[in-house]
Design an enzyme around this catalytic site. Structure first.
Site, PDB file in Angstrom:
ATOM      1  N   ASN A 168     -37.943   2.559  12.339  1.00 17.41           N
ATOM      2  CA  ASN A 168     -39.272   2.059  12.678  1.00 17.41           C
ATOM      3  C   ASN A 168     -39.859   1.316  11.491  1.00 17.41           C
ATOM      4  OD1 ASN A 168     -40.428   2.594  15.424  1.00 17.41           O
ATOM      5  ND2 ASN A 168     -39.593   4.630  14.987  1.00 17.41           N
ATOM      6  N   ASP A 201     -43.638   6.599  12.406  1.00 17.40           N
ATOM      7  CA  ASP A 201     -43.261   5.660  13.467  1.00 17.40           C
ATOM      8  C   ASP A 201     -43.634   4.253  13.023  1.00 17.40           C
ATOM      9  OD1 ASP A 201     -43.022   4.365  16.172  1.00 17.40           O
ATOM     10  OD2 ASP A 201     -42.661   6.425  16.786  1.00 17.40           O
TER      11      ASP A 201
END
Length: 268
Positions: free
Chosen positions: A124, A172
């Site tokens: 990510n 993330d």
């Protein structure tokens, strides 16, 4: 703009909080991330399916490369971003999140695609410093954000160093601000964190959704933190799981960098 990865949709934020997201296009494959195409309003470069494509103003995809077509397990592209020098970077991951099956790829301005990292499970980011000399990349499955030096001329990566390791939740989507702070959504914790350039935690923002996923700094002054969330995998999603949130912050971000192809922007 934001992507709904598993449905392949590219969406625009509405003018008001009660209006629905506006569809731009829908691909017949997962759509991980896009960056604007310099000099071509309404055109995008995308990490989608098993590789990279251009999306025109009519929503049609023109494929550049599909480097994950022949992978030993089914793969898809995930998060991505353009760096300040006009290259586009994106990671791949297995549909079933197979350990170390993913990679990080770089789409250079001349259209060449290079695998620059292997053995990542769920990549990510990445996110870049304002001068493009530093790249941050999260491996969400490991709970780690690493920092890499970047050769600004070639895009080659140097040796990584650990930047942040989370004790709970998973890093993330990420972005940086003009002071060099790194913002990351923390999947599973209902939070967004800001880290100073030395890796120390500066701020925690709670959001009313368990799985914050992607974020950016935008708005007229760059001080609106936009946070997406996901409801996939939740046994009992709450009313705001899957919503998009806006939070005012003190330090602005820079406008999203475009992908700048080496060919003329007005070429067919």
């Amino acid at each position: 703009m934001l992507t709904d990865i598993l449905t392949g949709r590219l969406l625009a934020l509405p003018d008001g909080p009660d209006a629905p997201l506006a569809p731009i296009t829908r691909l017949p494959c997962p759509l991980g991330a896009v960056a604007p195409l310099a000099g071509r309003p309404g055109h995008w470069v995308a990490a989608a399916g098993t590789g990279f494509c251009r999306i025109d103003a009519a929503g049609r995809a023109d494929w550049i490369a599909r480097p994950e077509d022949d992978a030993p397990v089914p793969m898809r592209m995930n998060d991505g971003v353009a760096d300040p020098h006009g290259r586009f970077w994106a990671g791949s991951m297995a549909h079933e999140a197979t350990g170390k099956a993913g990679s990080l790829y770089r789409l250079d301005r001349d259209g060449r695609v290079t695998r620059v990292l292997r053995d990542v499970t769920i990549p990510n980011g990445p996110a870049f410093s304002a001068d493009g000399a530093v790249m941050y990349l999260a491996d969400s499955a490991r709970g780690v954000v690493s920092r890499y030096p970047v050769d600004r001329a070639s895009g080659d990566l140097g040796a990584p160093e650990p930047f942040v390791t989370l004790g709970s939740g998973s890093p993330d989507g990420m972005t940086t601000d003009v002071e060099g702070g790194l913002w990351t959504a923390v999947w599973g914790a209902g939070q967004v964190h800001r880290y100073r350039p030395d890796g120390s935690l500066d701020r925690v923002v709670d959001v009313p959704a368990g799985q914050p996923a992607g974020l950016c700094l935008g708005g007229p002054d760059g001080r609106t933190l936009l946070v997406t969330s996901a409801h996939i995998g939740l046994a009992a999603p709450g009313p705001l799981d899957g919503a998009v949130f806006a939070v005012r912050v003190d330090v602005p971000g820079a406008p999203a960098a475009p992908y700048r192809p080496a060919y003329r922007a007005d070429a067919p």
